[in-house]
Design an enzyme around this catalytic site. Structure first.
Site, short mmCIF file in Angstrom:
data_model
loop_
_atom_site.label_atom_id
_atom_site.label_comp_id
_atom_site.label_asym_id
_atom_site.label_seq_id
_atom_site.Cartn_x
_atom_site.Cartn_y
_atom_site.Cartn_z
N LYS A 68 -27.20 -13.89 -125.80
CA LYS A 68 -26.44 -13.74 -124.56
C LYS A 68 -26.03 -15.05 -123.88
O LYS A 68 -25.74 -15.10 -122.69
CB LYS A 68 -27.20 -12.88 -123.51
CG LYS A 68 -27.73 -11.56 -124.01
CD LYS A 68 -26.82 -10.86 -124.98
CE LYS A 68 -25.54 -10.36 -124.37
NZ LYS A 68 -24.62 -9.84 -125.44
N THR A 69 -26.01 -16.11 -124.64
CA THR A 69 -25.62 -17.40 -124.06
C THR A 69 -24.20 -17.81 -124.43
O THR A 69 -23.78 -18.94 -124.10
CB THR A 69 -26.60 -18.51 -124.51
OG1 THR A 69 -26.57 -18.57 -125.94
CG2 THR A 69 -28.01 -18.25 -124.03
N HIS A 125 -29.99 -16.76 -134.21
CA HIS A 125 -30.71 -16.83 -132.94
C HIS A 125 -32.09 -17.46 -133.14
O HIS A 125 -32.89 -17.49 -132.21
CB HIS A 125 -30.89 -15.44 -132.33
CG HIS A 125 -29.63 -14.83 -131.81
ND1 HIS A 125 -28.72 -15.54 -131.05
CD2 HIS A 125 -29.12 -13.58 -131.91
CE1 HIS A 125 -27.71 -14.74 -130.72
NE2 HIS A 125 -27.92 -13.56 -131.24
N ARG A 147 -27.29 -21.54 -122.06
CA ARG A 147 -26.69 -21.03 -120.83
C ARG A 147 -27.74 -21.04 -119.72
O ARG A 147 -28.94 -20.92 -119.99
CB ARG A 147 -26.19 -19.59 -121.08
CG ARG A 147 -25.36 -19.02 -119.97
CD ARG A 147 -24.88 -17.61 -120.32
NE ARG A 147 -23.92 -17.12 -119.35
CZ ARG A 147 -23.41 -15.89 -119.33
NH1 ARG A 147 -23.77 -15.02 -120.28
NH2 ARG A 147 -22.55 -15.52 -118.41
N TYR A 218 -22.82 -23.26 -121.97
CA TYR A 218 -21.81 -22.27 -121.63
C TYR A 218 -21.02 -22.76 -120.42
O TYR A 218 -19.79 -22.63 -120.37
CB TYR A 218 -22.53 -20.95 -121.29
CG TYR A 218 -21.64 -19.80 -120.90
CD1 TYR A 218 -21.20 -18.89 -121.85
CD2 TYR A 218 -21.28 -19.60 -119.56
CE1 TYR A 218 -20.41 -17.81 -121.49
CE2 TYR A 218 -20.49 -18.52 -119.19
CZ TYR A 218 -20.05 -17.64 -120.15
OH TYR A 218 -19.27 -16.57 -119.78
P1 A3P Z 1 -21.82 -11.71 -119.56
O1 A3P Z 1 -22.76 -10.60 -119.92
O2 A3P Z 1 -22.36 -12.55 -118.44
O3 A3P Z 1 -20.44 -11.24 -119.32
P2 A3P Z 1 -23.43 -13.49 -126.65
O4 A3P Z 1 -22.14 -13.62 -127.36
O5 A3P Z 1 -24.40 -14.60 -126.95
O6 A3P Z 1 -24.02 -12.14 -126.80
O7 A3P Z 1 -23.13 -13.73 -125.11
C1 A3P Z 1 -22.44 -12.76 -124.36
C2 A3P Z 1 -21.97 -13.37 -123.06
O8 A3P Z 1 -20.87 -14.26 -123.31
C3 A3P Z 1 -21.44 -12.29 -122.14
O9 A3P Z 1 -21.76 -12.71 -120.81
C4 A3P Z 1 -19.95 -12.37 -122.46
O10 A3P Z 1 -19.12 -11.79 -121.48
C5 A3P Z 1 -19.74 -13.86 -122.55
N1 A3P Z 1 -18.50 -14.22 -123.25
C6 A3P Z 1 -18.04 -13.74 -124.43
N2 A3P Z 1 -16.85 -14.26 -124.73
C7 A3P Z 1 -16.53 -15.10 -123.73
C8 A3P Z 1 -15.39 -15.94 -123.48
N3 A3P Z 1 -14.38 -16.01 -124.31
N4 A3P Z 1 -15.41 -16.67 -122.35
C9 A3P Z 1 -16.43 -16.60 -121.49
N5 A3P Z 1 -17.51 -15.82 -121.66
C10 A3P Z 1 -17.57 -15.07 -122.78
#
Ligand code: A3P
Length: 320
Positions: A68-69, A125, A147, A218
């Protein structure tokens, strides 16, 4: 064969059975602590398998992250940088997250995924300390995205809720309340946690081997996407030529990988369901903003998590 999935899986079943476990509302995904980090039981087999059989090539590039980063954003950017003049991928509407496997997790759902990979680009991960030895011994390059921990937790919280709603076997489960999930995250007992230790392994590696390990956040990527796309391209050994710069190639990559664009791509019929994994591709694009924790965490939660971050990261000398 000695390295067959069955043989390794037998060998590791025994090891896994002795590991510390954590109560979870999702019994099929019981968490075990392995060498200091918490993983769902079924991923450990993938991790064990990788450590035995994965052979890194010096031209490989690994995209590493705590969940989730910004993993999928980084996948999209690195993929676009790498394939920008490759006819095989030109104009493709396939999602980068389908093409760049997250080794240990995708492996669980599709063990042949690593044989079929098209590009020397992988994601994981795993913390630096648990990377397969062959990666650590080789000259390959590693990019780590990190992040802000409150936003990471909040993203994880919403992702877990989506999982509960979409995955059939989780639908009837009454999950932990926010307070409990938050406490577990702070105590390090979340998927791939402790978050702070995960970050620290890569931070140290990036200090020791700056030419091999590129550490970015991030937040930096959000505030200067174009600048970081250029830095990434250079680090990957694929700097933009003057001609490409004149053609706005870096700008086009930024646009192609924007949150909106990736989200729309993930909603295309052909991309909706993920070929490996439990959850729809669109669930990886929720909000994409900085500071969404303000909408979820209480003042006390903020205080306690910020204190942990300060204690753990002060000595590293970086900030969000
Ligand atoms: P949020 O849940 O805060 O929206 P991962 O890819 O590691 O699972 O991380 C997911 C997070 O990255 C989510 O955060 C997602 O919305 C964000 N994300 C994905 N693509 C993105 C982009 N192009 N620009 C900014 N944030 C992005």
């Amino acid at each position: 064969a000695e390295n067959s999935k069955e043989v390794i899986s037998m060998k590791y079943k025994e090891i896994i059975s002795t590991l510390p476990k954590r109560d979870t509302p999702y019994p099929p995904y019981e968490f075990c602590q392995y060498k200091g980090f918490w993983f769902p039981f079924n991923f450990l087999e993938g991790i064990a398998f990788l450590s035995e059989v994965f052979k890194a090539d010096s031209s490989d590039i690994f995209l590493c992250s705590f969940p989730k980063t910004g993993t999928n954003w980084l996948k999209a950017l690195a993929f676009s940088i790498m394939t920008r003049s490759d006819q095989r991928f030109y104009g493709s509407t396939k999602l980068p997250q389908e093409i760049v496997p997250t080794m240990e997790t995708d492996y669980v759902f599709n063990p042949t995924i690593l044989d079929a990979h098209e590009l020397p680009l992988f994601a994981t991960h795993l913390p630096y300390s648990l990377l397969p030895q062959s990666i650590l011994d080789s000259d390959c390059k590693i990019v780590y995205i990190c992040r802000e921990p409150k936003d990471t937790f909040v993203s994880l919280w919403h992702f877990t809720k989506t999982l509960e709603k979409t995955v059939e076997e989780l639908k009837d489960i009454r999950s932990n309340p926010l307070e409990q999930e938050f406490e577990d995250f702070c105590e390090g007992k979340s998927f791939c946690g402790p978050f702070w230790d995960h970050v620290t392994t890569y931070w140290k590696a990036s200090v020791d081997r700056p030419n091999r390990v590129f550490f970015l956040t991030y937040e930096d990527l959000k505030s200067d996407t174009l600048g970081y796309v250029k830095k990434l391209a250079e680090f990957m050994g694929k700097p933009f030529s003057h001609y490409e710069e004149a053609q706005d190639v870096p700008e086009k990559i930024v646009t192609r990988c924007s949150f909106q664009n990736l989200k729309s791509l993930s909603n295309l019929e052909e991309n909706k369901t993920r070929s490996a994994g439990l959850i729809n591709n669109s669930s990886f694009f929720r909000k994409g903003e900085i500071g969404d924790w303000k909408n979820l965490l209480t003042e006390d939660m903020v205080k306690s998590i910020d204190q942990i971050t300060q204690e753990k990261f002060q000595c590293l000398g970086f900030d969000f």
